[in-house]
Design a protein around this motif. Structure first.
Motif, PDB file in Angstrom:
ATOM      1  N   ARG A 144       0.800  -1.228   0.000  1.00  0.00           N
ATOM      2  CA  ARG A 144       0.000   0.000   0.000  1.00  0.00           C
ATOM      3  C   ARG A 144       0.830   1.273   0.000  1.00  0.00           C
ATOM      4  NH1 ARG A 144      -1.695  -3.792   3.045  1.00  0.00           N
ATOM      5  NH2 ARG A 144      -0.878  -2.918   4.967  1.00  0.00           N
ATOM      6  N   VAL A 145       2.026   1.210  -0.570  1.00  0.00           N
ATOM      7  CA  VAL A 145       2.886   2.385  -0.697  1.00  0.00           C
ATOM      8  C   VAL A 145       3.217   2.549  -2.171  1.00  0.00           C
ATOM      9  CG1 VAL A 145       5.111   3.416  -0.080  1.00  0.00           C
ATOM     10  CG2 VAL A 145       3.854   2.064   1.611  1.00  0.00           C
ATOM     11  N   GLY A 146       2.889   3.689  -2.744  1.00  0.00           N
ATOM     12  CA  GLY A 146       3.114   3.950  -4.156  1.00  0.00           C
ATOM     13  C   GLY A 146       4.501   4.468  -4.467  1.00  0.00           C
ATOM     14  N   TYR A 147       5.496   3.973  -3.747  1.00  0.00           N
ATOM     15  CA  TYR A 147       6.878   4.376  -3.944  1.00  0.00           C
ATOM     16  C   TYR A 147       7.785   3.164  -3.825  1.00  0.00           C
ATOM     17  CZ  TYR A 147       5.180   9.091  -3.414  1.00  0.00           C
ATOM     18  OH  TYR A 147       4.496  10.254  -3.598  1.00  0.00           O
ATOM     19  N   GLU A 148       8.848   3.162  -4.617  1.00  0.00           N
ATOM     20  CA  GLU A 148       9.911   2.174  -4.472  1.00  0.00           C
ATOM     21  C   GLU A 148      11.078   2.888  -3.819  1.00  0.00           C
ATOM     22  OE1 GLU A 148      13.050  -0.154  -7.315  1.00  0.00           O
ATOM     23  OE2 GLU A 148      10.992   0.025  -8.031  1.00  0.00           O
ATOM     24  N   VAL A 149      11.816   2.177  -2.997  1.00  0.00           N
ATOM     25  CA  VAL A 149      12.969   2.742  -2.304  1.00  0.00           C
ATOM     26  C   VAL A 149      14.207   1.992  -2.778  1.00  0.00           C
ATOM     27  CG1 VAL A 149      14.034   3.137  -0.047  1.00  0.00           C
ATOM     28  CG2 VAL A 149      11.541   3.308  -0.307  1.00  0.00           C
ATOM     29  N   GLU A 150      15.278   2.730  -3.010  1.00  0.00           N
ATOM     30  CA  GLU A 150      16.553   2.119  -3.369  1.00  0.00           C
ATOM     31  C   GLU A 150      17.579   2.493  -2.316  1.00  0.00           C
ATOM     32  OE1 GLU A 150      19.871   2.035  -6.954  1.00  0.00           O
ATOM     33  OE2 GLU A 150      18.232   3.473  -7.035  1.00  0.00           O
ATOM     34  N   VAL A 151      18.313   1.501  -1.854  1.00  0.00           N
ATOM     35  CA  VAL A 151      19.431   1.719  -0.938  1.00  0.00           C
ATOM     36  C   VAL A 151      20.697   1.488  -1.752  1.00  0.00           C
ATOM     37  CG1 VAL A 151      20.606   0.936   1.151  1.00  0.00           C
ATOM     38  CG2 VAL A 151      18.090   0.919   1.047  1.00  0.00           C
ATOM     39  N   PHE A 152      21.514   2.526  -1.891  1.00  0.00           N
ATOM     40  CA  PHE A 152      22.779   2.428  -2.601  1.00  0.00           C
ATOM     41  C   PHE A 152      23.905   2.673  -1.619  1.00  0.00           C
ATOM     42  CE2 PHE A 152      26.459   4.733  -4.062  1.00  0.00           C
ATOM     43  CZ  PHE A 152      26.949   3.878  -5.035  1.00  0.00           C
ATOM     44  N   ASP A 153      24.958   1.892  -1.749  1.00  0.00           N
ATOM     45  CA  ASP A 153      26.195   2.143  -1.017  1.00  0.00           C
ATOM     46  C   ASP A 153      27.343   1.644  -1.891  1.00  0.00           C
ATOM     47  OD1 ASP A 153      27.132   2.903   1.940  1.00  0.00           O
ATOM     48  OD2 ASP A 153      28.449   1.331   1.162  1.00  0.00           O
ATOM     49  N   PRO A 154      28.496   2.318  -1.877  1.00  0.00           N
ATOM     50  CA  PRO A 154      29.631   1.849  -2.670  1.00  0.00           C
ATOM     51  C   PRO A 154      30.050   0.421  -2.315  1.00  0.00           C
ATOM     52  CG  PRO A 154      30.103   4.013  -1.731  1.00  0.00           C
ATOM     53  CD  PRO A 154      28.804   3.550  -1.156  1.00  0.00           C
ATOM     54  N   LEU A 155      29.746  -0.009  -1.089  1.00  0.00           N
ATOM     55  CA  LEU A 155      30.071  -1.373  -0.669  1.00  0.00           C
ATOM     56  C   LEU A 155      28.791  -2.210  -0.713  1.00  0.00           C
ATOM     57  CD1 LEU A 155      32.268  -0.486   2.431  1.00  0.00           C
ATOM     58  CD2 LEU A 155      33.048  -1.127   0.136  1.00  0.00           C
ATOM     59  N   PRO A 156      28.694  -3.172  -1.635  1.00  0.00           N
ATOM     60  CA  PRO A 156      27.461  -3.966  -1.756  1.00  0.00           C
ATOM     61  C   PRO A 156      26.998  -4.607  -0.451  1.00  0.00           C
ATOM     62  CG  PRO A 156      28.896  -4.396  -3.614  1.00  0.00           C
ATOM     63  CD  PRO A 156      29.684  -3.548  -2.643  1.00  0.00           C
ATOM     64  N   ALA A 157      27.918  -5.093   0.354  1.00  0.00           N
ATOM     65  CA  ALA A 157      27.520  -5.730   1.619  1.00  0.00           C
ATOM     66  C   ALA A 157      26.844  -4.712   2.538  1.00  0.00           C
ATOM     67  CB  ALA A 157      28.726  -6.364   2.307  1.00  0.00           C
ATOM     68  N   HIS A 158      27.302  -3.472   2.513  1.00  0.00           N
ATOM     69  CA  HIS A 158      26.699  -2.441   3.366  1.00  0.00           C
ATOM     70  C   HIS A 158      25.311  -2.065   2.858  1.00  0.00           C
ATOM     71  CE1 HIS A 158      26.310   1.637   5.293  1.00  0.00           C
ATOM     72  NE2 HIS A 158      26.453   0.823   6.311  1.00  0.00           N
ATOM     73  N   SER A 159      25.127  -1.962   1.548  1.00  0.00           N
ATOM     74  CA  SER A 159      23.796  -1.631   1.029  1.00  0.00           C
ATOM     75  C   SER A 159      22.797  -2.716   1.419  1.00  0.00           C
ATOM     76  CB  SER A 159      23.809  -1.399  -0.487  1.00  0.00           C
ATOM     77  OG  SER A 159      24.185  -2.544  -1.182  1.00  0.00           O
ATOM     78  N   ARG A 160      23.190  -3.982   1.343  1.00  0.00           N
ATOM     79  CA  ARG A 160      22.294  -5.076   1.756  1.00  0.00           C
ATOM     80  C   ARG A 160      22.011  -5.022   3.254  1.00  0.00           C
ATOM     81  NH1 ARG A 160      25.463  -7.651  -2.034  1.00  0.00           N
ATOM     82  NH2 ARG A 160      26.784  -8.598  -0.458  1.00  0.00           N
ATOM     83  N   GLN A 161      23.051  -4.754   4.050  1.00  0.00           N
ATOM     84  CA  GLN A 161      22.870  -4.699   5.501  1.00  0.00           C
ATOM     85  C   GLN A 161      21.907  -3.577   5.887  1.00  0.00           C
ATOM     86  OE1 GLN A 161      24.888  -2.244   7.717  1.00  0.00           O
ATOM     87  NE2 GLN A 161      23.669  -2.941   9.424  1.00  0.00           N
TER      88      GLN A 161
END
Length: 172
Positions: A144-161
């Motif tokens: 029920r949220v009309g937005y997508e969120v992206e988490v970016f970090d230069p370190l892939p492990a940090h973006s996932r965390q």
């Protein structure tokens, strides 16, 4: 485009800026073609004040002591909050943790359709999807949220965390 002269806005200036940003939609009806805003810096309280006034969610990963929050908005309503560590200048090209909020009707359903089993469940019924072609980015969507969120970090492990931490939520 708006460009503050000092690069950092506190809560009073954020209210004035919010007036120019308002009308960009709400969580059920994203509105494209809004006034773009060049990168500018906000304190934590300035970001909270601005977020309360703009009429759309602005996602972030919570406060980080000593950091400046750089906010940018594009003409299609995408909002980016970049975490600048002490000493980093607004507008720098160096990549840092960034939380993007994209107007995207039915984001959960649409993201789930491209996940092909690579999704991770999030609190509140949301999902996280690592971009296999660009593992520095993790895409999130919630019911029920009309937005997508992206988490970016230069370190892939940090973006996932960060993405699965439960800390990514609308500024409040």
């Amino acid at each position: 485009m708006l460009r503050p002269t000092d690069g950092v806005l506190g809560p009073v200036a954020a209210v004035a800026l919010a007036a120019s940003l308002s009308g960009c939609g709400n969580s059920s009806t994203p509105q494209p073609n809004v006034k773009p805003v060049a990168p500018f810096g906000l304190s934590r309280s300035g970001l909270r004040t601005l977020a309360a006034k703009v009429g759309q969610p602005i996602y972030w990963a919570g406060p980080k002591k000593g950091y400046l929050y750089e906010l940018t908005r594009t003409a299609n309503g995408n909002v980016f909050v970049r975490y600048l560590p002490p000493g980093a200048k607004v507008g720098t090209r160096k990549p840092y943790l960034t939380i993007a909020t994209y107007p995207y009707p039915d984001a959960l359903h649409r993201l789930r359709n491209v996940s092909h089993g690579r999704e991770v469940g999030l609190p509140g019924g949301g999902i996280a999807l690592v971009d296999q072609n660009y593992p520095k980015s993790v895409h999130l969507a919630y019911p029920r949220v009309g937005y997508e969120v992206e988490v970016f970090d230069p370190l892939p492990a940090h973006s996932r965390q960060v993405a699965v931490s439960g800390d990514v939520r609308p500024v409040s």
